[in-house]
Design an enzyme around this catalytic site. Sequence first.
Site, PDB file in Angstrom:
ATOM      1  N   ARG A 234       0.868  -1.182   0.000  1.00 32.46           N
ATOM      2  CA  ARG A 234       0.000   0.000   0.000  1.00 32.46           C
ATOM      3  C   ARG A 234       0.902   1.228   0.000  1.00 32.46           C
ATOM      4  NH1 ARG A 234      -3.441  -2.705  -1.553  1.00 32.46           N
ATOM      5  NH2 ARG A 234      -5.494  -3.180  -0.687  1.00 32.46           N
ATOM      6  N   GLU A 263      -2.846   7.754  -4.413  1.00 30.76           N
ATOM      7  CA  GLU A 263      -3.352   7.170  -5.666  1.00 30.76           C
ATOM      8  C   GLU A 263      -4.865   7.300  -5.846  1.00 30.76           C
ATOM      9  OE1 GLU A 263      -2.179   2.971  -4.911  1.00 30.76           O
ATOM     10  OE2 GLU A 263      -4.307   2.489  -5.143  1.00 30.76           O
ATOM     11  N   HIS A 295      -1.372   0.270  -9.722  1.00 27.95           N
ATOM     12  CA  HIS A 295      -2.058  -0.720  -8.876  1.00 27.95           C
ATOM     13  C   HIS A 295      -2.627  -1.862  -9.727  1.00 27.95           C
ATOM     14  CE1 HIS A 295      -3.755  -1.010  -4.602  1.00 27.95           C
ATOM     15  NE2 HIS A 295      -3.683  -2.220  -5.125  1.00 27.95           N
TER      16      HIS A 295
HETATM   17  P1  NAI Z   1      -1.348 -11.469   4.747  1.00 26.36           P
HETATM   18  O1  NAI Z   1      -2.313 -11.035   5.795  1.00 26.36           O
HETATM   19  O2  NAI Z   1      -1.340 -12.888   4.295  1.00 26.36           O
HETATM   20  O3  NAI Z   1       0.149 -11.137   5.229  1.00 26.36           O
HETATM   21  C1  NAI Z   1       0.558  -9.944   5.808  1.00 26.36           C
HETATM   22  C2  NAI Z   1       1.811 -10.233   6.637  1.00 26.36           C
HETATM   23  O4  NAI Z   1       2.316  -8.977   7.109  1.00 26.36           O
HETATM   24  C3  NAI Z   1       1.529 -11.104   7.864  1.00 26.36           C
HETATM   25  O5  NAI Z   1       2.478 -12.163   7.930  1.00 26.36           O
HETATM   26  C4  NAI Z   1       1.694 -10.146   9.028  1.00 26.36           C
HETATM   27  O6  NAI Z   1       2.178 -10.764  10.212  1.00 26.36           O
HETATM   28  C5  NAI Z   1       2.726  -9.179   8.453  1.00 26.36           C
HETATM   29  N1  NAI Z   1       2.811  -7.917   9.184  1.00 26.36           N
HETATM   30  C6  NAI Z   1       1.850  -7.319   9.946  1.00 26.36           C
HETATM   31  N2  NAI Z   1       2.347  -6.216  10.525  1.00 26.36           N
HETATM   32  C7  NAI Z   1       3.640  -6.099  10.102  1.00 26.36           C
HETATM   33  C8  NAI Z   1       4.681  -5.173  10.359  1.00 26.36           C
HETATM   34  N3  NAI Z   1       4.494  -4.139  11.195  1.00 26.36           N
HETATM   35  N4  NAI Z   1       5.881  -5.366   9.783  1.00 26.36           N
HETATM   36  C9  NAI Z   1       6.086  -6.428   8.966  1.00 26.36           C
HETATM   37  N5  NAI Z   1       5.138  -7.348   8.701  1.00 26.36           N
HETATM   38  C10 NAI Z   1       3.925  -7.196   9.259  1.00 26.36           C
HETATM   39  O7  NAI Z   1      -1.559 -10.479   3.520  1.00 26.36           O
HETATM   40  P2  NAI Z   1      -1.218 -10.712   1.978  1.00 26.36           P
HETATM   41  O8  NAI Z   1      -2.365 -11.396   1.329  1.00 26.36           O
HETATM   42  O9  NAI Z   1       0.132 -11.304   1.867  1.00 26.36           O
HETATM   43  O10 NAI Z   1      -1.217  -9.206   1.429  1.00 26.36           O
HETATM   44  C11 NAI Z   1      -0.274  -8.253   1.902  1.00 26.36           C
HETATM   45  C12 NAI Z   1      -0.698  -6.872   1.436  1.00 26.36           C
HETATM   46  O11 NAI Z   1      -0.564  -6.761   0.025  1.00 26.36           O
HETATM   47  C13 NAI Z   1      -2.186  -6.550   1.694  1.00 26.36           C
HETATM   48  O12 NAI Z   1      -2.396  -6.063   3.012  1.00 26.36           O
HETATM   49  C14 NAI Z   1      -2.476  -5.499   0.655  1.00 26.36           C
HETATM   50  O13 NAI Z   1      -2.274  -4.220   1.214  1.00 26.36           O
HETATM   51  C15 NAI Z   1      -1.426  -5.736  -0.435  1.00 26.36           C
HETATM   52  N6  NAI Z   1      -2.042  -6.172  -1.696  1.00 26.36           N
HETATM   53  C16 NAI Z   1      -1.735  -5.482  -2.848  1.00 26.36           C
HETATM   54  C17 NAI Z   1      -2.292  -5.849  -4.059  1.00 26.36           C
HETATM   55  C18 NAI Z   1      -1.953  -5.149  -5.338  1.00 26.36           C
HETATM   56  O14 NAI Z   1      -2.719  -5.265  -6.318  1.00 26.36           O
HETATM   57  N7  NAI Z   1      -0.844  -4.421  -5.437  1.00 26.36           N
HETATM   58  C19 NAI Z   1      -3.273  -6.944  -4.138  1.00 26.36           C
HETATM   59  C20 NAI Z   1      -3.456  -7.657  -2.883  1.00 26.36           C
HETATM   60  C21 NAI Z   1      -2.879  -7.253  -1.717  1.00 26.36           C
END
Ligand code: NAI
Length: 331
Positions: A234, A263, A295
């Site tokens: 993000r 964005e 995005h």
């Molecule tokens: P997820 O929930 O599977 O993984 C997120 C990870 O980040 C977890 O392991 C969590 O413990 C960790 N985390 C939480 N707080 C943290 C911190 N302070 N420092 C480091 N790590 C921390 O989520 P997923 O599915 O892997 O997605 C991650 C992010 O990707 C989403 O939150 C979303 O914002 C973004 N995203 C972007 C997309 C795009 O089109 N560019 C599409 C889908 C998701």
Amino acid sequence: MRIILFSSKPYDQQSFSAVEVPDGWRLSFQEAHLREDSAGLAAGYQVVCAFINDDLSAPVLRQLAAGGTRLIALRSAGYNHIDLHAAQALGLTVVRVPAYSPHAVAEHALALIMTLNRRTHRAFNRTREGDFTLRGLIGFDLHGKTVGIIGAGQIGLTFARIMAGLGCQILFYDPKPISDLASLGAQQVPLDELLERSHIISLHCPLNSATHHLINAARLRQMRRGVMLINTGRGALIDTPALIGALKSGQLGYLGLDVYEEEAELFFEDHSEHPLQDDVLARLLNFPNVLITAHQGFLTHEALAAIASTTRDNIVAWQADAPINQLLPAA
Ligand code: NAI
């Protein structure tokens, strides 16, 4: 059941039209973003289906609830754009699509890395103009480089497997313990160590109060000189103006962004006929070693199909009074 999809594009219409839905459902595809001034369009719709740059703040949620909406079905994994406390207080159920394709986003991060490194975008233009020189196209081997991954969730782990396959050494920073480190030959390290050791840093954590501006001027200074920074998470994970100084000094060697802090009013729309009003973005777009995509990490056929089918399943489960993929406010 009346369902309104805000911020919908032709590809949303296609993917939602391809999934079978129960009899009696009526889907209304609305191009408008959800905002205070467009929330009235949802009057009479029990389900509002929203995307990442829709406004789901308390005032908008209040309007939706007053108009008869009962379910907010996010077509995204990220949920930093909804006020969950306000939704709960208004009796609105909120569901999301927690995993539609971690591969789509992880592979897009790789695309940014490959393009920035091997400058295929420049070669594409050059050879079409009959220029077959190699000036300015020197890259580096990814094999043997250290890749720091911030956030070891579904996307971070998928990205790690890709980069490990290319022969990279993987470092993770995540506040939670990570289970499958050994199979990747990876290490979980403190954030400072990851910043100092990595040749490439990729952000895959959610945006929340703890991660807002996680990458700022001080953290950019901690990184290796010439580091490559990739953000498909993000926009507000990075204090964006700080990137400009780091790029000018050469501290930041390459920057790949699929998301941008500001964005919401720009991405997904064609602004090519108007002067760009965002000076920070305009400056970033002027660096030869910066690549910005609007995005599109989620934009694969597989991910779109999964978003549509999971959203359908989320609504069916909610109708049956057994919600799945529900989001509740943090205690
Ligand atoms: P997820 O929930 O599977 O993984 C997120 C990870 O980040 C977890 O392991 C969590 O413990 C960790 N985390 C939480 N707080 C943290 C911190 N302070 N420092 C480091 N790590 C921390 O989520 P997923 O599915 O892997 O997605 C991650 C992010 O990707 C989403 O939150 C979303 O914002 C973004 N995203 C972007 C997309 C795009 O089109 N560019 C599409 C889908 C998701």
